[in-house]
Scaffold this motif. Sequence first.
Motif, mmCIF file in Angstrom:
data_model
loop_
_atom_site.group_PDB
_atom_site.id
_atom_site.type_symbol
_atom_site.label_atom_id
_atom_site.label_comp_id
_atom_site.label_asym_id
_atom_site.label_seq_id
_atom_site.Cartn_x
_atom_site.Cartn_y
_atom_site.Cartn_z
ATOM 1 N N ASN A 172 -2.345 -13.231 5.840
ATOM 2 C CA ASN A 172 -2.963 -13.874 4.709
ATOM 3 C C ASN A 172 -4.439 -13.381 4.544
ATOM 4 O OD1 ASN A 172 -3.532 -16.054 2.644
ATOM 5 N ND2 ASN A 172 -4.198 -17.410 4.219
ATOM 6 N N THR A 173 -4.307 -12.325 4.220
ATOM 7 C CA THR A 173 -5.640 -11.472 4.204
ATOM 8 C C THR A 173 -5.597 -10.447 3.175
ATOM 9 O OG1 THR A 173 -7.244 -10.242 5.731
ATOM 10 C CG2 THR A 173 -4.841 -9.669 5.807
ATOM 11 N N VAL A 174 -6.788 -9.977 2.828
ATOM 12 C CA VAL A 174 -6.974 -9.152 1.546
ATOM 13 C C VAL A 174 -6.475 -7.584 1.833
ATOM 14 C CG1 VAL A 174 -8.672 -7.828 0.292
ATOM 15 C CG2 VAL A 174 -9.345 -9.938 1.304
ATOM 16 N N GLY A 175 -5.518 -7.211 0.801
ATOM 17 C CA GLY A 175 -4.785 -6.094 0.904
ATOM 18 C C GLY A 175 -3.385 -6.418 1.206
ATOM 19 N N TYR A 176 -3.045 -7.660 1.718
ATOM 20 C CA TYR A 176 -1.597 -7.643 1.938
ATOM 21 C C TYR A 176 -1.143 -9.124 1.067
ATOM 22 C CZ TYR A 176 -1.897 -4.802 5.849
ATOM 23 O OH TYR A 176 -2.235 -3.904 6.806
ATOM 24 N N LYS A 177 -1.952 -9.840 0.787
ATOM 25 C CA LYS A 177 -1.634 -11.148 0.184
ATOM 26 C C LYS A 177 -1.449 -10.855 -1.424
ATOM 27 C CE LYS A 177 -6.308 -12.799 -0.247
ATOM 28 N NZ LYS A 177 -7.082 -14.034 0.069
ATOM 29 N N GLU A 178 -2.425 -9.712 -1.901
ATOM 30 C CA GLU A 178 -2.324 -9.446 -3.191
ATOM 31 C C GLU A 178 -0.862 -8.712 -3.488
ATOM 32 O OE1 GLU A 178 -6.642 -9.658 -2.019
ATOM 33 O OE2 GLU A 178 -4.887 -8.698 -1.258
ATOM 34 N N LEU A 179 -0.526 -7.918 -2.667
ATOM 35 C CA LEU A 179 0.760 -7.055 -2.821
ATOM 36 C C LEU A 179 1.997 -7.927 -2.647
ATOM 37 C CD1 LEU A 179 -0.530 -3.628 -1.387
ATOM 38 C CD2 LEU A 179 0.035 -4.307 -3.771
ATOM 39 N N PHE A 180 1.644 -9.016 -1.739
ATOM 40 C CA PHE A 180 3.101 -9.905 -1.658
ATOM 41 C C PHE A 180 3.204 -10.657 -3.080
ATOM 42 C CE2 PHE A 180 2.184 -10.509 3.062
ATOM 43 C CZ PHE A 180 2.947 -9.755 3.214
ATOM 44 N N ASN A 181 1.999 -10.905 -3.691
ATOM 45 C CA ASN A 181 2.328 -11.570 -5.216
ATOM 46 C C ASN A 181 2.917 -10.511 -6.232
ATOM 47 O OD1 ASN A 181 1.135 -14.083 -4.726
ATOM 48 N ND2 ASN A 181 -0.954 -13.413 -5.288
ATOM 49 N N TYR A 182 2.634 -9.445 -5.999
ATOM 50 C CA TYR A 182 3.163 -8.238 -6.819
ATOM 51 C C TYR A 182 4.877 -8.210 -6.261
ATOM 52 C CZ TYR A 182 5.125 -3.534 -7.794
ATOM 53 O OH TYR A 182 6.033 -2.695 -8.068
ATOM 54 N N LEU A 183 5.160 -8.363 -5.026
ATOM 55 C CA LEU A 183 6.561 -8.050 -4.929
ATOM 56 C C LEU A 183 7.240 -9.316 -5.188
ATOM 57 C CD1 LEU A 183 5.899 -6.510 -1.241
ATOM 58 C CD2 LEU A 183 6.901 -5.401 -3.068
#
Length: 304
Positions: free
Chosen positions: A237-248
Amino acid sequence: MNTNHYLISIVGPTAIGKTALSIKLAKHFKTEIISADSRQFFKEMQIGTAAPTPEELSEAPHHYIHHKSIEDVYNVGTFEKEALHTLETLFKTHNTAIMVGGSGLYIDAITRGLDNFPKVDTNIRIALNAQLDSEGLKSLQEQLEQLDPKSFKTIAIDNPHRVIRALEICLGTGQPYSSFLNKNKDSRTFKTITVGLKADREIIYDRINRRVDIMMEQGLLDEVKSLEDKQHLNALNTVGYKELFNYLKGEWTLDFAISEIKKNSRRFAKRQLTWFKRNENTLWFDYETPIRTIIQDIESKIEA
């Protein structure tokens, strides 16, 4: 206190060049590096945390890089105990050690000791977690801003764990979380010299934006895809990961997710600077300062 032992702590916003400086200083002082970057502890998170490359790791001995799994329970209290033990061992054969990282709480845990908080009813945390699930992080952030504006401005406000921790102290004691900070600290057996790297805000933001583009070129999206089934874990739950999870999940376009990584990284850098500027004894240098100048200033502090 053994005044012959010095911890050189390198701080500054993300993407400013701390890793490169730490390696140069470790080579000069012929010593080893303690990482105090709480995201770089996890071996599954390499690209998105800008961890040192294998080449950089080979240039100087490093501790606390990729030594844990995202599934391990690991917190700042455990890190404090382990890192202090490592330093104790290092200082048997070295007069100096280097610490580098952007996680202010973890840095303070080593240099100053953790704050002591009163115990509060565990039901408060349960209720706050339920509120997080039902109303989202924003409602908790607004509550913290009302109860403790000082903490709202200084803690990692996008980290639900940090926000809930501050709120449970506020609600459980009736006093601001910030009122318990910096009291009854344990003494240290070494002296700390803190070196900060700085730049104009436009330069910092440009460096962050370029770093995110490089991460994407290096395969950050593939790294995030490989962790998709673990996205519920706190470490992710950190920058760089949570945003791309939203994309996926199909909620965002890839371009928007990348722009959000850049925006959230810039916000993170701003909070880092707010935290680090509280230390009035930090030796601040422009990020382009020649290494010999920084070394001279450090050595003059040691010799003083």
